[in-house]
Structures are given as C-alpha cells and as structure tokens.
Design a protein around this motif. Sequence first.
Motif, PDB file in Angstrom:
ATOM      1  N   ILE A 377       0.854  -1.185   0.000  1.00  0.00           N
ATOM      2  CA  ILE A 377       0.000   0.000   0.000  1.00  0.00           C
ATOM      3  C   ILE A 377       0.890   1.235   0.000  1.00  0.00           C
ATOM      4  O   ILE A 377       1.752   1.388   0.869  1.00  0.00           O
ATOM      5  N   ILE A 378       0.688   2.105  -0.979  1.00  0.00           N
ATOM      6  CA  ILE A 378       1.421   3.365  -1.072  1.00  0.00           C
ATOM      7  C   ILE A 378       0.407   4.500  -1.044  1.00  0.00           C
ATOM      8  O   ILE A 378      -0.465   4.575  -1.920  1.00  0.00           O
ATOM      9  N   GLY A 379       0.505   5.354  -0.048  1.00  0.00           N
ATOM     10  CA  GLY A 379      -0.403   6.476   0.070  1.00  0.00           C
ATOM     11  C   GLY A 379       0.326   7.791  -0.107  1.00  0.00           C
ATOM     12  O   GLY A 379       1.548   7.880   0.051  1.00  0.00           O
ATOM     13  N   THR A 380      -0.414   8.836  -0.465  1.00  0.00           N
ATOM     14  CA  THR A 380       0.148  10.184  -0.524  1.00  0.00           C
ATOM     15  C   THR A 380      -0.643  11.087   0.404  1.00  0.00           C
ATOM     16  O   THR A 380      -1.859  10.919   0.568  1.00  0.00           O
ATOM     17  N   MET A 381       0.044  12.064   1.006  1.00  0.00           N
ATOM     18  CA  MET A 381      -0.603  12.943   1.977  1.00  0.00           C
ATOM     19  C   MET A 381      -0.078  14.356   1.803  1.00  0.00           C
ATOM     20  O   MET A 381       1.131  14.594   1.845  1.00  0.00           O
ATOM     21  N   ASN A 382      -0.979  15.296   1.635  1.00  0.00           N
ATOM     22  CA  ASN A 382      -0.641  16.713   1.516  1.00  0.00           C
ATOM     23  C   ASN A 382      -0.658  17.332   2.915  1.00  0.00           C
ATOM     24  O   ASN A 382      -1.709  17.436   3.541  1.00  0.00           O
ATOM     25  N   THR A 383       0.492  17.755   3.409  1.00  0.00           N
ATOM     26  CA  THR A 383       0.565  18.271   4.783  1.00  0.00           C
ATOM     27  C   THR A 383      -0.068  19.646   4.918  1.00  0.00           C
ATOM     28  O   THR A 383      -0.308  20.105   6.040  1.00  0.00           O
ATOM     29  N   ALA A 384      -0.343  20.329   3.798  1.00  0.00           N
ATOM     30  CA  ALA A 384      -1.007  21.628   3.876  1.00  0.00           C
ATOM     31  C   ALA A 384      -2.519  21.487   4.039  1.00  0.00           C
ATOM     32  O   ALA A 384      -3.207  22.464   4.316  1.00  0.00           O
ATOM     33  N   ASP A 385      -3.016  20.275   3.860  1.00  0.00           N
ATOM     34  CA  ASP A 385      -4.447  20.017   4.022  1.00  0.00           C
ATOM     35  C   ASP A 385      -4.788  20.002   5.502  1.00  0.00           C
ATOM     36  O   ASP A 385      -4.195  19.263   6.284  1.00  0.00           O
ATOM     37  N   ARG A 386      -5.757  20.785   5.893  1.00  0.00           N
ATOM     38  CA  ARG A 386      -6.101  20.878   7.316  1.00  0.00           C
ATOM     39  C   ARG A 386      -6.549  19.537   7.887  1.00  0.00           C
ATOM     40  O   ARG A 386      -6.429  19.300   9.076  1.00  0.00           O
ATOM     41  N   SER A 387      -7.076  18.639   7.012  1.00  0.00           N
ATOM     42  CA  SER A 387      -7.606  17.377   7.522  1.00  0.00           C
ATOM     43  C   SER A 387      -6.527  16.466   8.077  1.00  0.00           C
ATOM     44  O   SER A 387      -6.837  15.436   8.673  1.00  0.00           O
ATOM     45  N   ILE A 388      -5.257  16.813   7.896  1.00  0.00           N
ATOM     46  CA  ILE A 388      -4.205  15.975   8.478  1.00  0.00           C
ATOM     47  C   ILE A 388      -4.323  15.944   9.994  1.00  0.00           C
ATOM     48  O   ILE A 388      -3.950  14.970  10.655  1.00  0.00           O
ATOM     49  N   ALA A 389      -4.862  17.014  10.591  1.00  0.00           N
ATOM     50  CA  ALA A 389      -5.027  17.041  12.041  1.00  0.00           C
ATOM     51  C   ALA A 389      -6.031  16.006  12.509  1.00  0.00           C
ATOM     52  O   ALA A 389      -6.016  15.597  13.675  1.00  0.00           O
ATOM     53  N   LEU A 390      -6.917  15.589  11.610  1.00  0.00           N
ATOM     54  CA  LEU A 390      -7.949  14.616  11.958  1.00  0.00           C
ATOM     55  C   LEU A 390      -7.571  13.201  11.545  1.00  0.00           C
ATOM     56  O   LEU A 390      -8.388  12.301  11.639  1.00  0.00           O
ATOM     57  N   MET A 391      -6.362  13.016  11.070  1.00  0.00           N
ATOM     58  CA  MET A 391      -5.963  11.710  10.568  1.00  0.00           C
ATOM     59  C   MET A 391      -5.996  10.660  11.674  1.00  0.00           C
ATOM     60  O   MET A 391      -5.543  10.886  12.785  1.00  0.00           O
ATOM     61  N   ASP A 392      -6.550   9.503  11.328  1.00  0.00           N
ATOM     62  CA  ASP A 392      -6.744   8.420  12.282  1.00  0.00           C
ATOM     63  C   ASP A 392      -5.403   7.941  12.851  1.00  0.00           C
ATOM     64  O   ASP A 392      -4.498   7.564  12.101  1.00  0.00           O
ATOM     65  N   THR A 393      -5.300   7.934  14.169  1.00  0.00           N
ATOM     66  CA  THR A 393      -4.062   7.480  14.812  1.00  0.00           C
ATOM     67  C   THR A 393      -3.780   6.021  14.498  1.00  0.00           C
ATOM     68  O   THR A 393      -2.625   5.608  14.377  1.00  0.00           O
ATOM     69  N   ALA A 394      -4.833   5.221  14.356  1.00  0.00           N
ATOM     70  CA  ALA A 394      -4.648   3.801  14.032  1.00  0.00           C
ATOM     71  C   ALA A 394      -3.951   3.637  12.691  1.00  0.00           C
ATOM     72  O   ALA A 394      -3.167   2.710  12.499  1.00  0.00           O
ATOM     73  N   LEU A 395      -4.223   4.546  11.749  1.00  0.00           N
ATOM     74  CA  LEU A 395      -3.548   4.467  10.456  1.00  0.00           C
ATOM     75  C   LEU A 395      -2.107   4.936  10.566  1.00  0.00           C
ATOM     76  O   LEU A 395      -1.202   4.356   9.965  1.00  0.00           O
ATOM     77  N   ARG A 396      -1.870   5.976  11.353  1.00  0.00           N
ATOM     78  CA  ARG A 396      -0.517   6.524  11.486  1.00  0.00           C
ATOM     79  C   ARG A 396       0.480   5.468  11.941  1.00  0.00           C
ATOM     80  O   ARG A 396       1.576   5.377  11.420  1.00  0.00           O
ATOM     81  N   ARG A 397       0.089   4.690  12.925  1.00  0.00           N
ATOM     82  CA  ARG A 397       1.072   3.761  13.493  1.00  0.00           C
ATOM     83  C   ARG A 397       1.276   2.511  12.638  1.00  0.00           C
ATOM     84  O   ARG A 397       2.153   1.709  12.925  1.00  0.00           O
ATOM     85  N   ARG A 398       0.464   2.334  11.607  1.00  0.00           N
ATOM     86  CA  ARG A 398       0.605   1.157  10.746  1.00  0.00           C
ATOM     87  C   ARG A 398       1.356   1.453   9.454  1.00  0.00           C
ATOM     88  O   ARG A 398       1.520   0.572   8.618  1.00  0.00           O
ATOM     89  N   PHE A 399       1.778   2.696   9.283  1.00  0.00           N
ATOM     90  CA  PHE A 399       2.486   3.087   8.066  1.00  0.00           C
ATOM     91  C   PHE A 399       3.851   3.666   8.396  1.00  0.00           C
ATOM     92  O   PHE A 399       4.050   4.268   9.446  1.00  0.00           O
ATOM     93  N   CYS A 400       4.761   3.482   7.458  1.00  0.00           N
ATOM     94  CA  CYS A 400       6.023   4.196   7.497  1.00  0.00           C
ATOM     95  C   CYS A 400       5.849   5.467   6.665  1.00  0.00           C
ATOM     96  O   CYS A 400       5.219   5.435   5.604  1.00  0.00           O
TER      97      CYS A 400
END
Length: 447
Positions: A377-400
């Motif tokens: 799984i390869i994802g992309t994330m725009n850090t300027a998007d305000r929704s990054i603050a709402l990003m699921d913690t469960a997803l954060r810890r499962r990705f590099c």
Amino acid sequence: LLDSEVWDILSPPPTLPLPKPPVHPNGTGGEDQVNKQQLNQLNLILYGPPGTGKTYSVVDESLRVIDENQYKGLIGNIAKRQEAQAEFKRLCEQKRIAFCTFHQSFGYEEFVEGLRSDSGGNFIPKNGVFKDLCEAAKSSITMPAAQYEFSDAANYYKMSLGNVQATEDQEIYQYCIENNVIALGWGGNADYAPCKKLDQIRALYEKTNPGASKFGVDAILRFKDWMKMGDAVLISSGNSRVRAIARITGEYQYRNDSPLSSNYSHFRQVEWLLQDVSIPVEQILKKKLSQQTIYQFYKQDLLMDALRRYLHKDKGDYSTENYVLVIDEINRGNISKIFGELITLIEPDKRLGAENELRVTLPYSQDVFGVPKNLYIIGTMNTADRSIALMDTALRRRFCFRELMTQYGLLAASVEGVNLQQLVRTMNDRIEYLFDRDHTLGHSFFM
C-alpha cells in the motif's frame, strides 16, 4: 524594483531559527528500526507540502515494488519518464496496480465490498478496489497442483460450472473440483458418444430436447469433439474473473447416474492446475469473458507470459508477484469508515502466512478474508491540508512515512534574469519562519 512591502515579505529576517529536523507524523520522532523496516516493505505514505512530487513519485515507487531489478533503468530516470508511465499504465490495466483517491464520500462499500443491484433488481455483494486487489494477489501465490507444458498444439477454452451467483449451483463446482472432472449442463439426458458428425449431434439433441436453445448443439460439439487431451480449460467466475484452471485428461463421458442435477450428465476427466483462485481476466486475457457456457479462445487474445507465470512454477518455488494499491490523498477520507475492521489486517504480522495471521468474516458476502503479504500500500498525503489534524491514529502507526520536500535543484537557475532557485528558497524560508514547513511551496509549481 519590488514594492517595499513585498520585499519585506520575501526577505528573510536577520536571523532564522535553525531548521527543525523532520518529525514523524505520529509525533514520536522515530520508531523501532526493525518494525519500521517491516512497515516500509508493505505500508508507505509519501507526505509533504503541495507540489513536491508525491503523486509523481508513486510511479517509481510502484515499479520498485513490482520488480526493482526489471525496472531499475526506469526508476528515477527523468529521461525515460514517459516509458515508466507507460509501464505503470500497463500494470494498472493488468490489475497488478490499482489506484484510488480518498475523499469524504468514499466508503467501505467502494473500498472493501458492498451491495449492488443487478439487472433483476436483486442486491448482490460487489467487491471494492481493495478486496479485488487482495484476491488477485492471493491468486498469484497459490501453487499449481502440477505444471502445465505449453504445447503449440494445445488449445484453451473458457467454461462455466454453474452460476457463480446461485447458491444451489455451488455444489456443481465443488463436485467437479473434488472429483477431477468438468461437467456440461447442456444436452439433457442423451449420450452423444456414438455421434461422429455434427448432423448426428443436432438430430439427437433436437429429438431429446425439443424446443430447446440451439446453442446446446454447439456446446456439445465443443465439449465432446473440439476439446482434446492436453488442452487447458479456464473456469470462469462471472465475466471478470477465473476461479480455476484445468488440463483435459479424459475423453467425453455420459453418465445417466449423475449425482448432479439432471442437466449435468456430460463429463470429462481433468487435472486441476489451479483451483479456488480469483484471477482478474485482464491479467491473462486481452478481452472480457463472454457469457457463453463454453467456447474456445483465440490464441492471440491470451497473455501467454502471464499464463506461464501461473502454471509453470516449480513445486518448490514459492516466489510471488507483488501487487500495489495506490491511495492518493489518503488523509482526506474517513479512515475508520473506509477500512472498517481491515485496519488491523494490513499490519505486517497480521497478514496471511505471518506469525499472527488474522482473518475476518466480511459483513455482506460472509467471505472469510485476510490480506496477503504480497500486497503493498502506497499512500500520498498533503501536509497543507487541514484534515491531516484529523488523521486516524490507528492508520498513522501502521504506516512508514517518507517526507518529500521542495527540490530546488530541479528548478532553473535563471529565468529572464531571475534566479528561480534562490527566489523559491527565499519564499519558503519566509513561509516556514512565519507559518510552518508544511505550507511551503513545492518545486512543481515553478516547472
């Protein structure tokens, strides 16, 4: 000359704070190296400000996962970018790579599975992009029961063993798998073995099946006379997938004591090469499957190299083909809604065949489901998007996470007398000082 107020904005202050080291989006600043290496092999997110080439880099990352040795001449080679994109597109068409974009309306039904209405007004389970790719990845690591020798004289057929959507027809497929046979549902209770010509088949068929569809004559002819010993038969699952592949090993047989329904009285012995798989048709065929119960493929429509990969592995060769799911703007979707119970299954040690393998029963199809180890799984994330603050913690810890920042060296040193590299660097220094590094300007805006 620049307006003095504009110059004040672009000019860096006399002294700037030292640049902050890159911080992992989960706030930890680092993780256990072994675990991070495992995550990097399976789940990766490319993050950074807009315009830094995150989606652009997906092509190279995907080709690296599929086969780094094969594509080493394309990966990172700007001069061969079009060739890399063409290969990426080809792999997408073959269902080796799937691409989707998360948004607020994207849900579990589009990602995993949901109910869809068919032409008859019934609601049936339909796979989403993630489940489809998982099934394709699992099929590639299923070992054949025996090797298949590809002869120039061999022909290839498509055949259906009952209606895949009808529960009562499942016993037809299971019986054939367990007894090493294929069965034809056309022809009724008549033995066509004595028939040596097409006219004889037609006469017997019309006598025993008055008013029945004329296709039955063609079906019997193909099943009885066209299929030869050593030919291959691809068993369909709907019009888009193959669920088994067999080699013909016996001549036509009529059985008036058939354990199946009265229509299924015509059999041929086979050797199953692959069974209980879910191979996307695009991987082995240039066309969609027809609804006809039985027909012969044109050889030019078959992707023979792909068929060889499925059917010509050594018994001890457990090498697998890698598959890639690309999720653009991964932080813009409702992660808990989209992944559901599968958020746990993407962890490296929870994958199929891993130490802590987990499977779940899906709510709509009731299929027992797990995530294979050869799906990346390869994802992309725009850090300027305000929704990054709402990003699921469960997803954060499962990705590099891998940060992509502005590459000033890709910009022109002089554009009509303006040093573009220095201009963008100065602007970003000021943005970072006044705001943060997540809102700096990427190089692609100026290319």
